[in-house]
Design a protein around this motif. Structure first.
Motif, PDB file in Angstrom:
ATOM      1  N   ARG A 175       0.786  -1.066  -0.037  1.00 53.03           N
ATOM      2  CA  ARG A 175      -0.121  -0.025  -0.061  1.00 53.03           C
ATOM      3  C   ARG A 175       0.989   1.143   0.010  1.00 53.03           C
ATOM      4  NH1 ARG A 175      -2.337   3.272   4.188  1.00 53.03           N
ATOM      5  NH2 ARG A 175      -1.492   1.871   5.628  1.00 53.03           N
ATOM      6  N   VAL A 176       0.904   1.957  -1.047  1.00 56.56           N
ATOM      7  CA  VAL A 176       1.614   3.160  -1.105  1.00 56.56           C
ATOM      8  C   VAL A 176       0.888   4.218  -0.223  1.00 56.56           C
ATOM      9  CG1 VAL A 176       2.455   4.966  -2.820  1.00 56.56           C
ATOM     10  CG2 VAL A 176       2.474   2.519  -3.420  1.00 56.56           C
ATOM     11  N   LEU A 177       1.676   5.024   0.389  1.00 60.23           N
ATOM     12  CA  LEU A 177       1.103   6.138   1.320  1.00 60.23           C
ATOM     13  C   LEU A 177       1.080   7.325   0.465  1.00 60.23           C
ATOM     14  CD1 LEU A 177       2.992   5.326   4.621  1.00 60.23           C
ATOM     15  CD2 LEU A 177       0.750   4.558   4.009  1.00 60.23           C
ATOM     16  N   ASP A 178       0.333   7.987   0.857  1.00 63.44           N
ATOM     17  CA  ASP A 178       0.069   9.655   0.257  1.00 63.44           C
ATOM     18  C   ASP A 178       1.254  10.405   0.501  1.00 63.44           C
ATOM     19  OD1 ASP A 178      -2.325   8.678  -0.670  1.00 63.44           O
ATOM     20  OD2 ASP A 178      -3.470   9.822   1.235  1.00 63.44           O
ATOM     21  N   VAL A 179       1.730  11.121  -0.654  1.00 58.51           N
ATOM     22  CA  VAL A 179       2.463  12.271  -0.550  1.00 58.51           C
ATOM     23  C   VAL A 179       2.051  13.662  -0.606  1.00 58.51           C
ATOM     24  CG1 VAL A 179       4.500  10.599  -1.651  1.00 58.51           C
ATOM     25  CG2 VAL A 179       3.147  12.169  -3.010  1.00 58.51           C
ATOM     26  N   VAL A 180       0.911  13.620  -0.622  1.00 63.44           N
ATOM     27  CA  VAL A 180       0.049  15.046  -0.709  1.00 63.44           C
ATOM     28  C   VAL A 180      -1.096  14.539   0.154  1.00 63.44           C
ATOM     29  CG1 VAL A 180       0.926  15.804  -3.048  1.00 63.44           C
ATOM     30  CG2 VAL A 180      -1.265  14.528  -2.873  1.00 63.44           C
ATOM     31  N   GLY A 181      -1.524  15.634   0.562  1.00 55.36           N
ATOM     32  CA  GLY A 181      -2.976  15.450   1.520  1.00 55.36           C
ATOM     33  C   GLY A 181      -2.783  15.884   3.047  1.00 55.36           C
ATOM     34  N   PHE A 182      -3.829  15.581   3.729  1.00 53.85           N
ATOM     35  CA  PHE A 182      -3.663  16.155   5.199  1.00 53.85           C
ATOM     36  C   PHE A 182      -2.810  15.267   5.960  1.00 53.85           C
ATOM     37  CE2 PHE A 182      -5.171  15.813   9.442  1.00 53.85           C
ATOM     38  CZ  PHE A 182      -5.272  17.074   9.851  1.00 53.85           C
ATOM     39  N   GLN A 558      -3.444  22.424   3.781  1.00 54.30           N
ATOM     40  CA  GLN A 558      -2.940  21.125   4.728  1.00 54.30           C
ATOM     41  C   GLN A 558      -2.564  20.266   3.806  1.00 54.30           C
ATOM     42  OE1 GLN A 558      -2.601  20.813   8.048  1.00 54.30           O
ATOM     43  NE2 GLN A 558      -3.212  22.927   8.178  1.00 54.30           N
ATOM     44  N   ALA A 559      -3.098  20.269   2.639  1.00 50.89           N
ATOM     45  CA  ALA A 559      -2.792  19.009   1.540  1.00 50.89           C
ATOM     46  C   ALA A 559      -1.338  19.284   0.797  1.00 50.89           C
ATOM     47  CB  ALA A 559      -3.732  18.880   0.455  1.00 50.89           C
ATOM     48  N   ASN A 560      -1.066  20.419   0.550  1.00 53.03           N
ATOM     49  CA  ASN A 560       0.163  20.824  -0.046  1.00 53.03           C
ATOM     50  C   ASN A 560       1.678  20.801   1.232  1.00 53.03           C
ATOM     51  OD1 ASN A 560       2.488  22.133  -1.459  1.00 53.03           O
ATOM     52  ND2 ASN A 560       0.745  23.051  -2.789  1.00 53.03           N
ATOM     53  N   PHE A 561       1.945  19.655   1.177  1.00 56.83           N
ATOM     54  CA  PHE A 561       2.847  19.530   2.425  1.00 56.83           C
ATOM     55  C   PHE A 561       4.104  20.478   2.241  1.00 56.83           C
ATOM     56  CE2 PHE A 561       6.818  17.488   3.961  1.00 56.83           C
ATOM     57  CZ  PHE A 561       6.397  16.955   5.308  1.00 56.83           C
ATOM     58  N   ARG A 562       4.826  20.558   1.184  1.00 54.64           N
ATOM     59  CA  ARG A 562       5.902  21.366   1.234  1.00 54.64           C
ATOM     60  C   ARG A 562       5.418  22.911   1.500  1.00 54.64           C
ATOM     61  NH1 ARG A 562      10.594  19.315  -1.090  1.00 54.64           N
ATOM     62  NH2 ARG A 562      11.563  21.245  -1.610  1.00 54.64           N
TER      63      ARG A 562
END
Length: 604
Positions: A175-182, A558-562
């Motif tokens: 299961r690939v984890l999200d790199v964007v998002g909350f 919140q979704a835009n990590f950087r």
């Protein structure tokens, strides 16, 4: 850095020589010598500094609490907590050396590729330099016929984390984890959870494995170039986790396998998955659903710059700073000497000055003017960002242009001596230098409460592990802290580091001296974080898009990590400087006329 002309490099070079270390990019160059020291059993836990064996018990008589049925790490951390509650020293003790230390080859030096070379070479699966195996570079490859269960078996056998008479029987899923998002799982790499079955189940073997691996160039070219071309974080992270996880004074994720190929820059790091608990329902930035957690149950994960998810952020930061204090103290006692290739350097301020001062040179008044003008311009960008772009995220008192201009003026006036206060001075006393985690915020840790209700933590993510001036290093740990927490608890948080540093074998330090060093470095950070706006934030997201976001809790922010991480650092830094009134400028003025005078660059 623009401040101080050539003195940033000069100060760093002088400090390096004064410490007697040959380093490149914060990392010991002679990997082979350090690796051989581990194999030969030299370095860590040298006899003069050994503490008594940890008194591990299976039952807490005081609370009638049994550790039977809990994972094997629980009675060990309970023993460490007993020492803390009793005010007793916690010193290094002998640990059995893992098989992987005998099997692994030295980490090879970083190889910088051109963009075209990176694009082409990163497509290939070539052997790593540590264990000599090829390894998967995508989630699909992890469960493919080419790799799959047979590869995981070979890898774990090579690293000594799986007994030779056992094997991975099946890869159940990836299961690939999200790199964007909350709930984005960080921003420095791809991450996946791999579920496996073993031929012979074993409670010490995790079936849920956490895998980190680089972004594909084709999908994230700018991120891959930034992370693989301009520095080497991945190799040292793998090396630290491989060599040191059994030597740290706190829990960390169990290492299963890691390797890096210098020809392709591809890498992989496999560890246990930390079983974070479910978080209660969140509404308008508050956790409104209360969930009961049992002793030693891992608490819910907290994302970077999302401290509002924590029930009492100050308590969590105190816990983190105690962990850092332990880490630094054990370095002073020789725990990581073999890793770094030398003992922790010992020198006083006069020795430091005697070595460094002859290498410093006067700078021209023109250089001073150029520095002030350059810093003023970057701060103009910062003010524009705060008042016109992230205006909806700013505290009301931070929209006062007069106040922001005051900060700009003060920082510009101090800027010719930025390097002096944040580099040259910070390294002048060996008691303030030790092994450090460079970014120990709540997202790089995991927490639990014991049977007493006391909060404890484990530490994750060892990229950038090195010896450093730790008061300066606090910047990377506190940059996401809520301003109200900082105003009320900053001194207490630093005191937690000081007390644990001393209890676990480090020298006694005055909190006032630590705060002075931290605050001098903070002055420079207010400027430095503004350089991210043009070179990172605007390259990630359009200015007008950010300006349309309604506030910190806007889902798009919140979704835009950087952008979230960079922006909150800028907002927090300026806000904290402002809330402290004239404190930082007064601090610099006093320091520059007193104990800092001998460190100031002269402009003629």
């Amino acid at each position: 850095g623009v401040a101080g002309g050539g003195h940033v490099a000069a100060a760093n070079g002088a400090s390096t020589a004064a410490h007697g270390a040959a380093r490149q990019g914060g990392e010991v160059v002679d990997f082979g010598a350090a690796n051989e020291a581990f194999k030969a059993g030299r370095g860590p836990s040298s006899d003069p500094h050994d503490g008594p064996p940890l008194e591990v018990e299976m039952f807490n008589e005081e609370l009638k609490f049994s550790y039977e049925g809990y994972p094997s790490w629980v009675p060990k951390v309970a023993a460490v907590s007993r020492l803390y509650r009793g005010g007793r020293s916690f010193l290094p003790n002998q640990e059995e050396r893992p098989v992987r230390l005998l099997n692994a080859q030295p980490l090879q030096p970083h190889k910088r590729l051109t963009p075209s070379q990176l694009q082409e070479m990163s497509k290939k699966n070539l052997p790593g330099c540590l264990f000599g195996l090829t390894f998967p570079k995508t989630a699909d490859e992890m469960k493919s016929a080419e790799f799959g269960a047979e590869w995981f078996t070979q890898a774990f056998h090579a690293a000594g984390t799986l007994p030779k008479d056992n094997r991975v029987a099946r890869v159940v899923g990836v299961r690939v984890l999200d790199v964007v998002g909350f709930d984005a799982a960080g921003g420095a790499a791809m991450k996946a959870i791999v579920t496996v079955e073993y031929l012979t189940p074993d409670p010490e073997l995790h079936t849920q494995l956490f895998v980190k691996y680089p972004y594909l160039y084709e999908e994230h070219p700018s991120w891959r170039k930034e992370l693989s071309m301009y520095g080497d974080v991945d190799g040292p992270e793998i090396r630290a986790q491989m060599l040191l996880t059994h030597l740290f004074p706190f829990r960390t994720a169990k290492f299963y396998f890691g390797d890096v190929c210098r020809e392709t820059t591809n890498w992989i790091l496999i560890s246990e998955t930390i079983p974070f608990s479910r978080r209660g329902r969140v509404e308008n930035g508050k956790v409104v659903e209360q969930v009961e957690y049992k002793p030693y149950q891992i608490l819910p994960v907290c994302g970077k710059y999302q401290d509002w998810l924590l029930p009492n952020p100050a308590e969590f930061y105190c816990c983190l700073f105690r962990a850092m204090g332990r880490l630094a103290a054990w370095d002073k006692l020789g725990r990581y000497d073999a890793y770094f290739g030398e003992p922790c350097p010992v020198f006083d301020e006069e020795q430091y000055i005697a070595y460094c001062a002859p290498g410093r040179r006067d700078q021209t008044l023109r250089m001073k003017q150029i520095t002030e003008e350059a810093v003023f311009g970057v701060l103009d960008t910062g003010i524009d960002y705060l008042t016109n772009v992230v205006r909806n995220m700013m505290p009301p008192d931070m929209l006062n242009l007069v106040a922001l201009k005051r900060i700009q003026k003060e920082l510009s006036e101090m800027s010719p001596w930025f390097a002096d206060m944040s580099e040259y001075y910070q390294q002048n006393n060996c008691n303030f230098n030790a092994a450090m985690h460079q970014n120990l915020q709540a997202d790089n840790a995991f927490f639990w409460r014991d049977e007493h209700g006391d909060l404890e933590c484990g530490v994750l993510d060892w990229g950038g592990f090195t010896r450093a001036p730790f008061c300066q290093n606090f910047l990377g740990c506190l940059s996401g802290t809520d301003i109200d927490v900082m105003m009320a608890h900053e001194e207490g948080i630093v005191r937690c580091f000081r007390d644990e540093y001393h209890r676990c074998g480090g020298p006694y330090l005055e909190v006032e001296d630590m705060l002075e060093r931290y605050h001098l470095a903070f002055i420079t950070m207010v400027y430095n974080c503004c350089t991210w706006i043009e070179r990172d934030i605007y390259k990630t997201t359009k200015k007008e898009d950010i300006a349309s976001w309604s506030g910190v809790l806007d889902d798009r922010f919140q979704a835009n990590f950087r952008v979230r991480c960079r922006s909150m650092t800028v907002i927090n830094a300026w806000t904290y400087y402002h809330r402290r009134g004239s404190y930082f400028k007064d601090l610099f003025d006093k320091w520059s006329k007193g104990r800092g005078k001998r460190y100031l660059t002269t402009y003629v």
